[in-house]
Design a protein around this motif. Structure first.
Motif, PDB file in Angstrom:
ATOM      1  N   ASP A  14       2.612  -1.811  -6.646  1.00 38.30           N
ATOM      2  CA  ASP A  14       3.459  -0.646  -6.344  1.00 38.30           C
ATOM      3  C   ASP A  14       2.607   0.622  -6.237  1.00 38.30           C
ATOM      4  OD1 ASP A  14       5.753  -2.182  -6.272  1.00 38.30           O
ATOM      5  OD2 ASP A  14       6.434  -1.592  -8.280  1.00 38.30           O
ATOM      6  N   LEU A  15       1.670   0.791  -7.172  1.00 40.04           N
ATOM      7  CA  LEU A  15       0.788   1.959  -7.135  1.00 40.04           C
ATOM      8  C   LEU A  15      -0.072   1.961  -5.874  1.00 40.04           C
ATOM      9  CD1 LEU A  15      -0.320   2.027 -10.881  1.00 40.04           C
ATOM     10  CD2 LEU A  15       1.074   3.754  -9.719  1.00 40.04           C
ATOM     11  N   LEU A  16      -0.554   0.798  -5.483  1.00 40.93           N
ATOM     12  CA  LEU A  16      -1.356   0.715  -4.262  1.00 40.93           C
ATOM     13  C   LEU A  16      -0.531   1.023  -3.015  1.00 40.93           C
ATOM     14  CD1 LEU A  16      -3.510  -2.419  -5.070  1.00 40.93           C
ATOM     15  CD2 LEU A  16      -4.348  -0.084  -4.710  1.00 40.93           C
ATOM     16  N   ARG A  17       0.736   0.605  -3.022  1.00 45.10           N
ATOM     17  CA  ARG A  17       1.613   0.921  -1.890  1.00 45.10           C
ATOM     18  C   ARG A  17       1.872   2.422  -1.811  1.00 45.10           C
ATOM     19  NH1 ARG A  17       4.336  -2.976  -3.886  1.00 45.10           N
ATOM     20  NH2 ARG A  17       4.446  -4.989  -2.965  1.00 45.10           N
ATOM     21  N   GLU A  18       2.092   3.040  -2.986  1.00 40.05           N
ATOM     22  CA  GLU A  18       2.376   4.474  -3.038  1.00 40.05           C
ATOM     23  C   GLU A  18       1.160   5.319  -2.665  1.00 40.05           C
ATOM     24  OE1 GLU A  18       3.749   5.353  -6.990  1.00 40.05           O
ATOM     25  OE2 GLU A  18       5.354   3.865  -6.864  1.00 40.05           O
ATOM     26  N   LYS A  19      -0.022   4.847  -3.057  1.00 42.05           N
ATOM     27  CA  LYS A  19      -1.255   5.615  -2.847  1.00 42.05           C
ATOM     28  C   LYS A  19      -2.342   4.688  -2.298  1.00 42.05           C
ATOM     29  CE  LYS A  19      -0.011   8.408  -6.809  1.00 42.05           C
ATOM     30  NZ  LYS A  19      -0.329   8.776  -8.164  1.00 42.05           N
ATOM     31  N   PRO A  20      -2.220   4.298  -1.050  1.00 40.21           N
ATOM     32  CA  PRO A  20      -3.174   3.325  -0.498  1.00 40.21           C
ATOM     33  C   PRO A  20      -4.621   3.809  -0.477  1.00 40.21           C
ATOM     34  CG  PRO A  20      -1.748   4.188   1.220  1.00 40.21           C
ATOM     35  CD  PRO A  20      -1.223   4.703  -0.078  1.00 40.21           C
ATOM     36  N   ASP A  21      -4.840   5.109  -0.521  1.00 44.38           N
ATOM     37  CA  ASP A  21      -6.202   5.640  -0.487  1.00 44.38           C
ATOM     38  C   ASP A  21      -6.723   6.029  -1.875  1.00 44.38           C
ATOM     39  OD1 ASP A  21      -6.256   5.354   2.276  1.00 44.38           O
ATOM     40  OD2 ASP A  21      -5.441   7.362   2.610  1.00 44.38           O
ATOM     41  N   ALA A  22      -6.001   5.644  -2.918  1.00 47.30           N
ATOM     42  CA  ALA A  22      -6.397   6.017  -4.279  1.00 47.30           C
ATOM     43  C   ALA A  22      -7.773   5.458  -4.610  1.00 47.30           C
ATOM     44  CB  ALA A  22      -5.373   5.502  -5.278  1.00 47.30           C
ATOM     45  N   LYS A  23      -8.560   6.245  -5.301  1.00 45.03           N
ATOM     46  CA  LYS A  23      -9.889   5.801  -5.738  1.00 45.03           C
ATOM     47  C   LYS A  23      -9.791   5.041  -7.052  1.00 45.03           C
ATOM     48  CE  LYS A  23     -12.373   9.522  -3.494  1.00 45.03           C
ATOM     49  NZ  LYS A  23     -12.793   8.828  -2.338  1.00 45.03           N
ATOM     50  N   GLU A  24      -8.656   5.188  -7.732  1.00 50.79           N
ATOM     51  CA  GLU A  24      -8.461   4.521  -9.012  1.00 50.79           C
ATOM     52  C   GLU A  24      -6.976   4.232  -9.193  1.00 50.79           C
ATOM     53  OE1 GLU A  24     -10.136   5.329 -13.376  1.00 50.79           O
ATOM     54  OE2 GLU A  24      -8.835   6.928 -12.667  1.00 50.79           O
ATOM     55  N   ILE A  25      -6.675   3.056  -9.703  1.00 48.28           N
ATOM     56  CA  ILE A  25      -5.310   2.663 -10.020  1.00 48.28           C
ATOM     57  C   ILE A  25      -5.284   2.315 -11.510  1.00 48.28           C
ATOM     58  CG2 ILE A  25      -3.540   0.885  -9.671  1.00 48.28           C
ATOM     59  CD1 ILE A  25      -3.797   2.725  -7.279  1.00 48.28           C
TER      60      ILE A  25
END
Length: 64
Positions: A26-37
């Motif tokens: 879910d976090l990756l879907r919300e923030k696909p360009d995140a450097k950290e999850i």
């Protein structure tokens, strides 16, 4: 995570694998360009240095 890898499947202190995967995806879907999850349940570990709780967190993880 609560898996059979190290025998934690029944340990209530560990996050069930399905819950971890759901939240992480879910976090990756919300923030696909995140450097950290970081899943919420692990945030206290991630932030231990900043909050000044590193020694306590390390002792808890080590089982002291």
């Amino acid at each position: 995570m609560r898996t059979t890898l190290l025998g934690q499947e029944d340990n209530e202190h560990f996050m069930p694998l399905d819950d971890f995967l759901t939240e992480a995806l879910d976090l990756l879907r919300e923030k696909p360009d995140a450097k950290e999850i970081v899943v919420e349940r692990a945030r206290f570990i991630r932030d231990a240095v900043a909050t000044g709780t590193y020694d306590d967190v390390l002792a808890m993880i080590a089982g002291s």
